[in-house]
Design an enzyme around this catalytic site. Structure first.
Site, short mmCIF file in Angstrom:
data_model
loop_
_atom_site.label_atom_id
_atom_site.label_comp_id
_atom_site.label_asym_id
_atom_site.label_seq_id
_atom_site.Cartn_x
_atom_site.Cartn_y
_atom_site.Cartn_z
N HIS A 55 0.83 -1.21 0.00
CA HIS A 55 0.00 0.00 0.00
C HIS A 55 0.86 1.26 0.00
CE1 HIS A 55 -3.80 -2.22 1.60
NE2 HIS A 55 -3.76 -2.17 0.29
N GLU A 140 -5.78 -8.04 3.62
CA GLU A 140 -5.27 -9.14 4.44
C GLU A 140 -6.42 -9.91 5.09
OE1 GLU A 140 -2.77 -9.99 8.51
OE2 GLU A 140 -2.23 -8.20 7.37
N SER A 238 -2.91 0.05 6.60
CA SER A 238 -3.36 -0.15 7.98
C SER A 238 -2.26 0.18 8.97
CB SER A 238 -3.81 -1.61 8.17
OG SER A 238 -4.14 -1.86 9.52
#
Length: 325
Positions: A55, A140, A238
């Site tokens: 990401h 995930e 995240s």
């Protein structure tokens, strides 16, 4: 006697920068990027990648310039092209579909995520229902839930759900966690689950990865000393989002995220004296250097590195690429 020339005095105000260590790339991210780069070197462009390999847009765009093509699903991949699965992991249906189509694929799933997948399978084979602590919709979590048949995993996002979510009563329970969560948040959820289900099976070793834990610990060490924390990362990352939250909870008056140095207004640090800087596990060090360069436009920097752990973990490339090196 000749005088030793002195460096010119800067008229810029001084700014003390606490630089978190560790920060930036972890072993799983480094491995995933190398898989794409090595596939491009060995097989030539294009190499397709299902979802962002990690990401971070800077990383993705860098790989695109080398010949990687990022897609959302396998139906966008031609039959004769290699495809790489992202570091976040994929449901079992994805490699199954790739095999059905006889696609050559490379799995860049972080080995620590793969460990959680194996835990889920082991609990399933032992007849346990699984509670997955994580964030809905994160790749995930989608990948981990996709290791098992529908209905075999219940997602738990917070302490309230840990206390109230409906779960099967006809079989034993076990919990696993997303690897990039807040250490503190997860401990509260785990405590709530254990209070509600005293016999619940816990992981033999904590699922939150070493890199997530170390980066959060470095932020905690810096936060009480800094008036501002700058997290270099991506809004869909995240672990980067958790660093912002950890900084604020650990006593930093303000924390913000930037993806590139140009996004930071140096005036925000005016009069603050001391700020902290860190980077999420998918952000390369060059982006931290961009932030420092941006600050130097306005300040004379005094940099102090605050190191809470030394990381020596490395992960091997897949066997198909090891033979190529």
């Amino acid at each position: 006697m000749d005088q030793i020339p002195q460096p010119p005095r800067s008229d810029k105000p001084r700014l003390h920068v606490l630089l978190a260590g560790p920060r930036g790339f972890c072993a799983g991210v480094d491995r995933a990027i190398k898989i794409v780069e090595e596939a491009l070197r060995r097989y030539g462009a294009p190499v397709y990648v299902r979802h962002e390999i990690v990401h971070n847009r800077f990383v993705v765009q860098s790989l695109e310039r080398q010949g990687a093509i990022f897609v959302e699903e396998l139906d966008e991949v031609p039959d004769d092209a290699p495809v790489v699965f992202s570091a976040h992991g994929v449901p079992k249906s994805v490699p199954a579909e790739a095999s059905r189509r006889k696609l050559f694929y490379l799995d860049a799933t972080c080995p620590l995520v793969s460990k959680v997948h194996r835990e889920a399978e082991q609990h399933f084979t032992r007849g346990r229902h699984i509670l997955l602590i994580g964030h809905a919709g994160h790749p995930e979590v989608v990948g981990t839930m996709g290791q098992l048949p529908d209905g075999m995993v219940t997602l738990i996002e917070d302490e309230e759900q840990a206390r109230t979510a409906p779960v099967p009563t006809d079989r034993p329970l076990a919990f696993i966690t997303q690897t990039t969560l807040s250490v503190d948040d997860t401990s509260g959820i785990v405590a709530a689950l254990k209070a509600r289900f005293p016999q619940i099976h816990a992981p033999a070793k904590e699922d939150i990865c070493y890199a997530t834990t170390n980066r959060q610990a470095a932020v905690k060490a810096i936060a009480p000393r800094a008036a501002l924390m700058v997290v270099v990362g991506a809004p869909n990352s995240s672990n980067s989002l958790r660093l912002v939250e950890v900084a604020e909870r650990a006593g930093c008056p303000r924390a913000l995220m930037v993806q590139r140095g140009r996004e930071l207004d140096p005036a925000m640090a005016e009069g603050l004296g001391t700020i902290g800087i860190t980077a999420g596990a998918s952000a390369p060090e060059v982006l931290v250097e961009e932030v420092l360069a941006r600050l130097r436009e306005r300040f004379e920097l005094e940099i102090e590195e605050v190191v809470v752990a030394e990381e020596t973990v490395t992960f091997k490339l897949p066997a198909a690429l090891q033979a190529a090196t």
